[in-house]
Design an enzyme around this catalytic site. Sequence first.
Site, short mmCIF file in Angstrom:
data_model
loop_
_atom_site.label_atom_id
_atom_site.label_comp_id
_atom_site.label_asym_id
_atom_site.label_seq_id
_atom_site.Cartn_x
_atom_site.Cartn_y
_atom_site.Cartn_z
N CYS A 155 0.83 -1.21 0.00
CA CYS A 155 0.00 0.00 0.00
C CYS A 155 0.86 1.26 0.00
O CYS A 155 0.49 2.28 -0.60
CB CYS A 155 -0.96 -0.01 1.19
N HIS B 138 -1.77 1.21 7.36
CA HIS B 138 -2.18 1.20 5.95
C HIS B 138 -2.03 2.59 5.36
O HIS B 138 -2.27 3.59 6.04
CB HIS B 138 -3.64 0.73 5.85
#
Length: 565
Positions: free
Chosen positions: A33, A310
């Site tokens: 990510c 994330h």
Amino acid sequence: MAGFQLQMTWQTNLLKKRKNGPPLGFKNLGNTCYLNSVLQCLTYTPPLANFCLQLQHSLSCDSVAQQDKKSDCPFCLLEKRIVRSLSIDSTLDTPGKIISGLKIFAEHFRQGRQEDAHEFLRYVIDACHTTSLRLKKLQQQRRKYVSNGGGDGVSGSTVVKEIFGGALQSQVKCLTCGNESNKVDEIMDISVDVLNSSSLKEAFQKFFQPEILDGNNKWSEIETSYLCFCSCKKLVAARKQMSIVQAPNILVIQLKRFEGIFGGKIDKAIAFEEVLVLSSFMCKTSQDPHPEYKLFATIVHSGFSPDSGHYYAYIKDAIGRWYCCNDSYVSVSTLQQVFTEKVYILFFSRTKPPPPTTTNGISQTIKKSTPDSIPATSSSSSSIPGPQKKPNNTKKFPNMKIIVHNKENNNINNKDKNGISQNKPLANGNENGCKSSNGIRNGVAGDKSEVHGSNGGVAVPDNYKRKHEEQKHSKLLGEDHDSLTKREELKESLMKEASLYLRSCGWMDEVKSSMHAKKMCFRDELQQDELKKKLIGDAKGSFLSRIPEPLKTRLINHIRAHVDP
């Protein structure tokens, strides 16, 4: 790349499938990510996208580089990725070549492991800049070979530097004689502290506000390159201030949310606006007095540390629509939604071109600066650091304490480990008034009413003995307390002075960068406590011997000046 004119606004004629459509989503192949979010922001950086869509780098690379080496070119990898993202007729893709080529950008990157988005961004930009410089050198060597003549040296300017490059000035002005020391550092982004700020504007004001250096922070140097050495010849108060000499075309700002190598995250909202004006932070001598920027992309980190959590991005496309790019999921968004996020990295683009660079531009300013006189304390990322963090360095590296203690124990008034002077022998026994190994306190037998002194043995009344003992013990405690207090004050003063010096000369930044790189390499192999011990041990072994000699001399002089004879 010769003759290329930087185009700051979107050249919509170069866009194909993505002229009106949403951005291309990227699959997450396991902790990718951070990479996906950075690629989305770089893809929608207008001048970089325009440059790549015209294949400016690969055409030059094809003409010079060997074909078997071209696959290792980081700029070629990035160019292909951007062109594909803006050209293919699809909604989802995999940045496989970038992922498989991670080590081309940084040796310590590992597939399948979470990395820091800002660190990856720094390595990508620096790798492309370095590659462009190498390509310019090869092109010049070829031209010299063909013409069989001389030529000018290779310029340090590249398209990457034209897009992201700027410069900060650190000025220290003596408040006694008025002499100034200026040091200019080139940057590719700016990192600002947010621990004590609630908005980007406030963080910038604190970054660029003047700092008065006096008392324990006095800045006089032992070296002859110090500007005030000839004028003042003594410790002086000074004012230090950062300013912008050259504002970049694309301004990348990292909010320093991660504290220390092992620290947590500053997880609070930091307010920011769409338009950013830097006029109040510009250097007085700058030829670019009013740079104005507009937000076009952000990266958000959700989680508690750079090693977990994330990343996702917000970008603005060629027609001004905002999108949230969360790996495979791309959705329409708004600027208001962007404002609600706890952003980590912000991307701003200039709204107006800078004034033309003259012969007295930034390159000459850098050459005329005096970097050896007062090194700049920079929070920027002109080199390749890891995620920008702000540890308490004096606590992290106990080697500084070891230096101070050694000087103190061996050279100052011949004190013992308890801080009590050995130059004045105490009467009747031990120096510190404590019980000895054979149970005798200061030469007095615990159950006998006589003192064994130089007179051979004289009987002493018990009440006199107790009174004498109490008076002596009280005196010793007072001396010991005063000594410890003075020593602690001196230690704190020395640590502040050493910390300021080591930050200003870049020593601490180098230590942090080295520790972070090693942490990335060993974090999968060692437990947290073992990893911490190894990093500190390696840092002490590598950097203790590299502490500048002027600092050691300065600390010794400070100790001699503050310790009673």
